[in-house]
Design a protein around this motif. Structure first.
Motif, short mmCIF file in Angstrom:
data_model
loop_
_atom_site.label_atom_id
_atom_site.label_comp_id
_atom_site.label_asym_id
_atom_site.label_seq_id
_atom_site.Cartn_x
_atom_site.Cartn_y
_atom_site.Cartn_z
N GLN A 1 8.93 -31.47 -15.58
CA GLN A 1 8.93 -30.92 -14.23
C GLN A 1 9.45 -32.02 -13.29
O GLN A 1 8.74 -32.98 -12.97
CB GLN A 1 7.52 -30.49 -13.84
N SER A 2 10.69 -31.85 -12.85
CA SER A 2 11.35 -32.90 -12.07
C SER A 2 10.57 -33.26 -10.80
O SER A 2 10.49 -34.42 -10.41
CB SER A 2 12.76 -32.43 -11.71
N ALA A 3 9.97 -32.26 -10.15
CA ALA A 3 9.26 -32.49 -8.88
C ALA A 3 8.18 -33.55 -9.02
O ALA A 3 7.97 -34.36 -8.11
CB ALA A 3 8.63 -31.18 -8.39
N ASP B 1 13.26 -29.37 -15.88
CA ASP B 1 12.86 -28.24 -15.04
C ASP B 1 13.10 -28.64 -13.58
O ASP B 1 12.20 -29.12 -12.90
CB ASP B 1 11.39 -27.90 -15.29
N GLY B 2 14.35 -28.46 -13.14
CA GLY B 2 14.74 -28.92 -11.81
C GLY B 2 15.02 -27.78 -10.86
O GLY B 2 15.13 -27.97 -9.66
N LYS B 3 15.16 -26.56 -11.39
CA LYS B 3 15.42 -25.35 -10.59
C LYS B 3 16.48 -25.62 -9.53
O LYS B 3 16.34 -25.28 -8.37
CB LYS B 3 14.12 -24.82 -9.99
N ARG B 4 17.59 -26.21 -9.96
CA ARG B 4 18.66 -26.55 -9.06
C ARG B 4 19.52 -25.33 -8.74
O ARG B 4 19.56 -24.37 -9.50
CB ARG B 4 19.55 -27.64 -9.68
N ALA B 5 20.21 -25.42 -7.63
CA ALA B 5 21.18 -24.40 -7.24
C ALA B 5 21.99 -24.92 -6.08
O ALA B 5 21.44 -25.52 -5.16
CB ALA B 5 20.49 -23.11 -6.82
N ASP B 6 23.28 -24.73 -6.12
CA ASP B 6 24.12 -25.03 -4.97
C ASP B 6 25.48 -24.42 -5.22
O ASP B 6 25.72 -23.88 -6.29
CB ASP B 6 24.23 -26.54 -4.72
N TYR C 1 25.12 -31.72 -9.17
CA TYR C 1 23.79 -31.62 -9.78
C TYR C 1 23.88 -31.64 -11.30
O TYR C 1 23.04 -32.24 -11.98
CB TYR C 1 23.07 -30.34 -9.32
N ASN D 1 18.65 -21.74 -10.42
CA ASN D 1 18.29 -20.60 -9.58
C ASN D 1 19.52 -19.70 -9.38
O ASN D 1 20.61 -20.21 -9.13
CB ASN D 1 17.78 -21.16 -8.24
N PRO D 2 19.36 -18.38 -9.47
CA PRO D 2 20.53 -17.49 -9.46
C PRO D 2 21.05 -17.10 -8.08
O PRO D 2 22.08 -16.44 -7.98
CB PRO D 2 19.98 -16.23 -10.14
N TYR D 3 20.37 -17.50 -6.99
CA TYR D 3 20.64 -16.87 -5.69
C TYR D 3 22.07 -17.08 -5.20
O TYR D 3 22.58 -16.30 -4.41
CB TYR D 3 19.62 -17.35 -4.65
N GLY E 1 27.12 -21.18 -8.78
CA GLY E 1 25.98 -22.09 -8.73
C GLY E 1 25.38 -22.32 -10.11
O GLY E 1 24.51 -23.16 -10.28
N LEU F 1 16.47 -18.68 -13.56
CA LEU F 1 15.26 -17.98 -13.12
C LEU F 1 15.58 -16.51 -12.93
O LEU F 1 16.40 -16.15 -12.09
CB LEU F 1 14.79 -18.53 -11.78
#
Lengths: 316, 316
Positions: free
Chosen positions: A64-66, A96-101, A109, A129-131, A136, A155
């Motif tokens: 968990q990166s956080a 587990d960084g849940k990155r997105a950009d 990233y 993250n898919p948003y 991304g 995710l």
């Protein structure tokens, strides 16, 4: 070797589709760790101790990166050391960084995760993250400059209650937002499929949402599904069965706090307790997966024809 | 002082609702920087030089975390130094980290951004992703242990083409996914509203989607909207006007590459070119915002009654 093929191979080798998640928090570490050294040093010894305890039992670990980022550059240095240690112990590694950009920043990233300088080991896969859509996501499954195949878990459906506000609404197409995301992930993932029929692009589907699992499994036949939420987060072993294919492959269940903070029994050291909890966890999931399901709608495994096209995207 | 009140105050002080984004990439830095020192040292001097050049002109800077993270713990150390420098130059600071995770992990990310140890300065706001719902977002606007008010901008509508695949589909409610997210952000943000009527929870709406801007502005009257995509990413100044309230407040436009990589004119040093580009950018946006709009549906500014309830959530 394609990252999805490697993942299936280590799961078969250890006979356990499981992953131990490391999300260490200072206040919860065992006494022998807390008695010596400053916070960062305690953090480091705990992380390395957990890795040594679980390495003989599980094929994959997830950081968990956080938990490391909150200690600034010192925390990042420990994360790097731990990733190298996990690599040397033969473990596959998920960050587990849940990155997105968007495109260019997503490439940065991806480089941060998979190529960072001054680092001996790198993760094999990352959570994303898919948003922001495909641009991304795809940079995270792009083969690295040195030819390494890497992967990502997108995710799709999370195990937290407030995820419903965004993931559960129905679209005019009749799908929920999460199901729509699943259909996009299945499409995006086609650019990189290994010889076992699985994509380098996997999906995260929380165990506490397993009543939706069958639908998501059908929408994503080629995705390896990472299933968090087993143990401390409330998902049961039964809940996760629908996310596996009939042959017991296609998913990997992850437990964090229930393993790394396992209470010691009499005469046990803290790391023996961690190893015992990891064994129990692996055995439980192994049994669940081996129990044949009676549900006729269970999905079938993707084609494992070794001639399946392997179309790994190259670095742009 | 509430973070949204501080943001409005610095924008009024500099008479420019603009932000310069720092997303430095080694290959694009100016010659005088590249002639001396290793990659990390070049990176450091460029970042600090840009900050000094733009500080007299703009109220806010935004650091693209990915660009620093890709250099591992050394990159993080430079980011920390740059944040401290920006603080000492009187700038407000956005960390563009696009973080998201479930409750406890989101708290770790918030601590990583706002409280990290071994760090003298911290950002005031961070960008976050909405896909995990409120418990992935609210930890980032929770007042810190020392009483600091902090804020977040939630990704609502991004400027990259592939964002459409997730953000554009219509829900059965008649809203697009992005509009639905906007309605949730407006709701979540009510827990922390400053005396000027704006929430600590802002929104990101890409400038290249400004035809949707009016709808999103109406759905989020209390949100300060961060508008990326001006300049190098293709959005025009005209595109962004609909995202402001009639009084010229309520949004902040950000430009990155068009400012930090400004080509030098004859007799100019590289940092003079950066300062000139920042001035031109600020002047352009100032003019756009001051031009009265003829559209009767333009939204009105939120109540700026100083008795508006300020209900900042406290650390759990």
């Amino acid at each position: 070797m394609h990252v999805a093929d490697r993942l299936i191979a280590v799961i078969e080798d250890k006979r356990a589709p499981v992953c131990v998640g490391l999300d260490p928090v200072l206040g919860r570490m065992p006494d022998p760790i807390c008695r010596e050294g400053g916070p960062l040093e305690q953090f480091r010894r705990f992380t390395l101790g957990v890795l040594r305890a679980v390495a003989p039992i599980v094929p994959v670990v997830k950081f968990q990166s956080a938990c490391y980022e909150r200690y600034g550059s010192g925390g990042i240095a420990i994360l790097n050391e731990a990733i190298t240690a996990a690599r040397n112990l033969g473990l596959m590694i998920i960050l587990d960084g849940k990155r997105a950009d968007i495109a260019q920043s997503a490439q940065h990233y991806a480089a941060a995760a998979f190529d960072a300088v001054a680092q001996d080991g790198h993760p094999d896969l990352i959570t994303v993250n898919p948003y922001l859509g495909s641009d991304g996501v795809l940079p995270f499954i792009t083969e690295r400059g040195d030819g390494r195949s890497v992967g990502a878990f997108v995710l799709v459906r999370t195990s937290n209650p407030s995820g419903d506000a965004i993931q559960a609404p129905l679209l005019q197409s009749g799908l929920t937002v999460a199901e729509h995301v699943a259909s996009r992930v299945a499409e995006w993932g086609k650019v990189s499929v290994g010889s076992r029929g699985y994509s380098a692009l996997g999906a995260v589907v929380g165990a506490t949402k397993a009543h939706e699992g069958r639908s998501l499994r059908r929408l994503m036949p080629q995705q390896i599904i990472l299933v968090p939420g087993y143990g401390a987060q409330g998902g049961s072993a039964e809940d996760v069965r629908s996310l596996f294919h009939d042959d017991g492959l296609g998913a990997i269940v992850t437990a964090s706090r229930s393993v790394i903070y396992a209470p010691q029994q009499k005469g046990e050291t803290w790391d023996q307790a961690v190893a015992r909890a990891a064994k129990t966890f692996a055995e439980t999931i192994r049994n669940v997966v081996q129990t044949p399901t009676s549900n006729p709608t269970t999905s079938t495994t993707p084609s494992s024809n070794p001639t399946t096209t392997t179309n790994t995207p190259t670095t742009p």
